[in-house]
Scaffold this active site. Structure first.
Site, PDB file in Angstrom:
ATOM      1  N   ASP A  27       0.859  -1.190   0.000  1.00  0.00           N
ATOM      2  CA  ASP A  27       0.000   0.000   0.000  1.00  0.00           C
ATOM      3  C   ASP A  27       0.895   1.240   0.000  1.00  0.00           C
ATOM      4  O   ASP A  27       1.750   1.396   0.882  1.00  0.00           O
ATOM      5  CB  ASP A  27      -0.885  -0.019   1.252  1.00  0.00           C
ATOM      6  CG  ASP A  27      -2.081   0.917   1.138  1.00  0.00           C
ATOM      7  OD1 ASP A  27      -2.197   1.615   0.114  1.00  0.00           O
ATOM      8  OD2 ASP A  27      -2.888   0.956   2.083  1.00  0.00           O
ATOM      9  N   ASP A 121      -3.495   2.547  -5.708  1.00  0.00           N
ATOM     10  CA  ASP A 121      -2.301   2.634  -4.861  1.00  0.00           C
ATOM     11  C   ASP A 121      -2.052   1.407  -3.989  1.00  0.00           C
ATOM     12  O   ASP A 121      -1.276   1.472  -3.035  1.00  0.00           O
ATOM     13  CB  ASP A 121      -2.366   3.881  -3.983  1.00  0.00           C
ATOM     14  CG  ASP A 121      -3.522   3.850  -2.998  1.00  0.00           C
ATOM     15  OD1 ASP A 121      -4.421   2.995  -3.155  1.00  0.00           O
ATOM     16  OD2 ASP A 121      -3.538   4.686  -2.072  1.00  0.00           O
ATOM     17  N   GLU A 122      -2.674   0.272  -4.295  1.00  0.00           N
ATOM     18  CA  GLU A 122      -2.429  -0.917  -3.486  1.00  0.00           C
ATOM     19  C   GLU A 122      -2.644  -2.176  -4.318  1.00  0.00           C
ATOM     20  O   GLU A 122      -3.387  -2.180  -5.301  1.00  0.00           O
ATOM     21  CB  GLU A 122      -3.317  -0.948  -2.242  1.00  0.00           C
ATOM     22  CG  GLU A 122      -4.798  -0.987  -2.535  1.00  0.00           C
ATOM     23  CD  GLU A 122      -5.651  -1.108  -1.286  1.00  0.00           C
ATOM     24  OE1 GLU A 122      -5.245  -1.833  -0.351  1.00  0.00           O
ATOM     25  OE2 GLU A 122      -6.727  -0.494  -1.250  1.00  0.00           O
TER      26      GLU A 122
END
Length: 422
Positions: A27, A121-122
């Site tokens: 993350d 974003d992860e």
């Protein structure tokens, strides 16, 4: 479970046995804010909030300095600025975030093909097959963290465990800029002291129901009679929570993650009662949704209208088509029909949105001998071509040029290019 400001950060020591922790959850740390700060290094140690400085804006992201003041994403900007009057507000740049995301996901893919992006974003990574080439799970995680920082200037946090659920919890606990490995044999020791809200699927309502039964920690869920859980949260949720409380999560990497919906929505600065303006916004959003469908080779069977009123109540209305489409005009006519029913009673609208669901692959051409949308499809494909060459906004529907309602079906769908007379 963990505070968003990193105050309860937990990381792994050098002597941990990571042999069984082959599932990574990676993350990026305060991703949007961190990307913006690459261009503003002088602000790194100051509270920074990403969003629009207006009464109706919400916080898109906040750096860890701002989070210590209680500022979090999705919070109304007005509240955020009351909590942290010194916060510096930066405008978001979504295209830039998408660009960096592609770079980061490429780094993940260089380590293993077993990558499941969850959002911009992860991602989850199964590194079982990468150990011979790249080392142990912890070594792989550190290599990824080092390379992400070297190539982007950004930090990320990694959780490594034997299951997706525990890996995601671990990455949250490692924030910011940390690595936390939970070997399989330590799973129960890690999980059981956590609050019940740490379990996936436990929102505010479910958490209150569990707390009302005296179930405060994950260990309480694990040892509670299944019948008690079923009465509190239902049969399916009870079994899921019971399994998670013992670290049971059989899910593997999903390499086939099709988009379930595509949509656009806008929150107005001031409540809107002008029906013509709202219909024009619906047309703009319908065209945008259709363009994205076509760009991804998709069609949709269901279109959804979303309205949020001045009192914050929200309604949705869906319509299922006889044939799937990616034509903006067809999407508009369906959501406009739903809108007209609601607008007949008089409305004050805070937010309006259009969403396409039940997605499938295809070009949108009708299967019958006669295709009512053929002319509109041809015109919209022509606009796609112009947009690809000259950028969005060169050609727009005539109603958007004049600010009025959408043209009737017997009017050519697009007006003159901007800069020319009517």
């Amino acid at each position: 479970m963990s505070r968003q400001d990193g105050s309860d950060r937990q990381t792994t020591g050098a002597d941990v046995d990571d042999t069984t922790a082959t599932m990574l959850h990676i993350d990026m740390d305060a991703f949007f804010a961190s990307v913006e700060l690459l261009d503003h290094p002088e602000l790194v140690h100051l509270p920074v909030v990403i969003g629009h400085r207006s009464g109706r804006s919400v916080v898109t992201a906040a750096n860890y300095v701002a989070r210590k003041y209680g500022v979090n994403s999705a919070m109304p900007m007005a509240i955020a600025l009351r909590r942290c009057p010194a916060a510096i507000v930066l405008e978001p740049h979504m295209s830039r975030y998408a660009e960096v995301s592609r770079q980061v996901m490429g780094i993940f893919g260089d380590m293993t093909p077993m990558v499941e992006p969850l959002s911009i974003d992860e991602a989850f990574l199964d590194v079982t097959g990468a150990r011979r080439l790249h080392g142990s799970p912890a070594q792989i995680a550190e290599k990824i963290r080092a390379r992400v920082f070297a190539e982007t200037g950004l930090t990320c946090s990694v959780g490594a465990a034997s299951t997706k659920f525990v890996a995601k919890l671990a990455s949250g606990r490692a924030k910011p800029d940390g690595l936390l490995v939970i070997p399989a044999e330590d799973t129960i020791a890690f999980l059981h002291p956590l609050p019940v809200g740490a379990l996936w699927g436990v929102g505010a309502t479910t958490e209150q129901a569990l707390l009302g039964l005296g179930l405060r920690q994950v260990r309480d869920i694990a040892h509670a009679p299944l019948e008690m859980l079923q009465r509190a949260v239902g049969v399916a949720s009870a079994h899921k929570l019971h399994d998670l409380s013992w670290g049971i999560d059989p899910r593997t990497i999903n390499l086939d993650r099709d988009e379930k919906s595509i949509g656009h929505e806008v929150t107005f600065e001031h409540d809107v009662t002008d029906v013509a303006r709202l219909r024009s916004e619906l047309l703009r959003q319908s065209d945008a949704v259709a363009a994205k469908l076509r760009g991804n080779g998709l069609v949709a069977r269901t279109v959804v209208l979303k309205l949020r009123y001045a009192d914050f109540s929200t309604v949705t209305r869906s319509r299922t088509l006889n044939e799937a489409t990616n034509v903006g005009r067809r999407i508009y006519e369906e959501v406009a029909a739903s809108f007209d029913v609601l607008a007949a009673r008089g409305i004050r609208v805070r937010l309006i949105g259009v969403r396409a669901e039940q997605l499938g692959t295809g070009d949108g051409a009708g299967m019958g001998l006669w295709d009512d949308d053929d002319d509109w499809r041809e015109a919209e494909l022509a606009v796609d071509t112009v947009t690809a060459r000259f950028g969005r906004g060169i050609v727009r529907p005539a109603s958007q040029l004049r600010g009025g309602s959408a043209p009737k079906r017997d009017v050519h769908p697009f007006g003159t290019p901007q800069g020319e007379g009517e």
